[in-house]
Design a protein around this motif. Structure first.
Motif, PDB file in Angstrom:
ATOM      1  N   SER A  11     -30.549  26.507  15.481  1.00 52.07           N
ATOM      2  CA  SER A  11     -30.362  25.281  16.256  1.00 52.07           C
ATOM      3  C   SER A  11     -30.563  25.577  17.728  1.00 52.07           C
ATOM      4  O   SER A  11     -30.077  26.583  18.240  1.00 52.07           O
ATOM      5  N   GLN A  13     -31.362  23.507  21.769  1.00 52.81           N
ATOM      6  CA  GLN A  13     -31.452  22.256  22.513  1.00 52.81           C
ATOM      7  C   GLN A  13     -32.901  21.993  22.925  1.00 52.81           C
ATOM      8  O   GLN A  13     -33.712  22.922  23.050  1.00 52.81           O
ATOM      9  N   ALA A  14     -33.194  20.732  23.140  1.00 56.81           N
ATOM     10  CA  ALA A  14     -34.537  20.343  23.579  1.00 56.81           C
ATOM     11  C   ALA A  14     -34.918  21.117  24.837  1.00 56.81           C
ATOM     12  O   ALA A  14     -34.100  21.301  25.738  1.00 56.81           O
ATOM     13  N   GLU A  87     -38.875  20.079  21.025  1.00 56.33           N
ATOM     14  CA  GLU A  87     -38.488  18.679  21.068  1.00 56.33           C
ATOM     15  C   GLU A  87     -37.760  18.334  19.769  1.00 56.33           C
ATOM     16  O   GLU A  87     -37.956  19.013  18.755  1.00 56.33           O
ATOM     17  N   PRO A  88     -36.919  17.310  19.785  1.00 56.79           N
ATOM     18  CA  PRO A  88     -36.249  16.926  18.536  1.00 56.79           C
ATOM     19  C   PRO A  88     -37.235  16.683  17.388  1.00 56.79           C
ATOM     20  O   PRO A  88     -36.896  16.931  16.221  1.00 56.79           O
ATOM     21  N   GLU A  89     -38.435  16.233  17.708  1.00 57.83           N
ATOM     22  CA  GLU A  89     -39.449  15.982  16.681  1.00 57.83           C
ATOM     23  C   GLU A  89     -39.948  17.272  16.018  1.00 57.83           C
ATOM     24  O   GLU A  89     -40.639  17.219  15.005  1.00 57.83           O
ATOM     25  N   THR A  91     -37.936  19.363  14.689  1.00 63.49           N
ATOM     26  CA  THR A  91     -36.969  19.682  13.654  1.00 63.49           C
ATOM     27  C   THR A  91     -37.626  19.625  12.282  1.00 63.49           C
ATOM     28  O   THR A  91     -38.225  18.615  11.920  1.00 63.49           O
ATOM     29  N   GLN A 119     -35.080  26.979   8.623  1.00 65.60           N
ATOM     30  CA  GLN A 119     -34.771  25.685   9.247  1.00 65.60           C
ATOM     31  C   GLN A 119     -34.731  25.816  10.766  1.00 65.60           C
ATOM     32  O   GLN A 119     -34.092  26.731  11.311  1.00 65.60           O
ATOM     33  N   THR A 121     -33.732  23.319  13.984  1.00 64.00           N
ATOM     34  CA  THR A 121     -33.123  22.047  14.369  1.00 64.00           C
ATOM     35  C   THR A 121     -33.063  21.973  15.882  1.00 64.00           C
ATOM     36  O   THR A 121     -32.513  22.865  16.529  1.00 64.00           O
ATOM     37  N   VAL A 122     -33.643  20.923  16.437  1.00 67.98           N
ATOM     38  CA  VAL A 122     -33.687  20.736  17.885  1.00 67.98           C
ATOM     39  C   VAL A 122     -32.897  19.491  18.230  1.00 67.98           C
ATOM     40  O   VAL A 122     -33.177  18.410  17.708  1.00 67.98           O
ATOM     41  N   SER A 123     -31.933  19.633  19.107  1.00 68.14           N
ATOM     42  CA  SER A 123     -31.083  18.505  19.490  1.00 68.14           C
ATOM     43  C   SER A 123     -31.256  18.197  20.973  1.00 68.14           C
ATOM     44  O   SER A 123     -31.676  19.039  21.764  1.00 68.14           O
ATOM     45  N   LEU A 124     -30.899  16.970  21.314  1.00 71.02           N
ATOM     46  CA  LEU A 124     -31.006  16.542  22.716  1.00 71.02           C
ATOM     47  C   LEU A 124     -29.900  17.158  23.546  1.00 71.02           C
ATOM     48  O   LEU A 124     -28.828  17.475  23.032  1.00 71.02           O
TER      49      LEU A 124
END
Length: 124
Positions: A11, A13-14, A87-89, A91, A119, A121-124
């Protein structure tokens, strides 16, 4: 035959970065074209990048060109994908694949062996 195992997902962050590694087994790893793909929930698997057996040629999908970098080390039987400016996209589950056709190809059918995926996962 070659077996593949991805690692390095997680995981982030953006705007952050990750380095994915694909470790291959087998004596002839250096003879395979290697590719990276990803699949997001509800979407089809999409091509990201590929590298020729000796590592001299690379090819990227437009969506990742300039952000992702593929490289390989045949002495270590590894192929890396550096993910930058995430970017979140982005993910998705990321897969590496090996193809025994001596050409770079963006089509999934051109790859004969696949890893289990890792996996991201990119979060804002």
């Amino acid at each position: 035959q070659v077996q593949l195992a991805e690692s390095g997902g997680g995981s982030v962050q953006a705007g952050g970065s990750l380095r994915l590694t694909c470790a291959g087994s087998g004596r002839f790893f250096g003879s395979y074209t290697m590719g990276w793909f990803r699949q997001a929930p509800g979407k089809e698997r999409e091509f990201l990048a590929a590298i020729s057996p000796a590592g001299f040629d690379t090819y990227y999908a437009d969506i990742v060109k300039g952000r992702f970098t593929i490289s390989r080390n045949n002495n270590k039987n590894t192929v890396d994908l550096l993910l930058s400016t995430l970017e979140p996209e982005d993910t998705a589950v990321y897969y590496c694949a090996a193809g025994n056709r001596n050409v770079i190809n963006a089509a999934a059918w051109a790859y004969d062996y696949w890893g289990q995926g890792t996996q991201v996962t990119v979060s804002l």
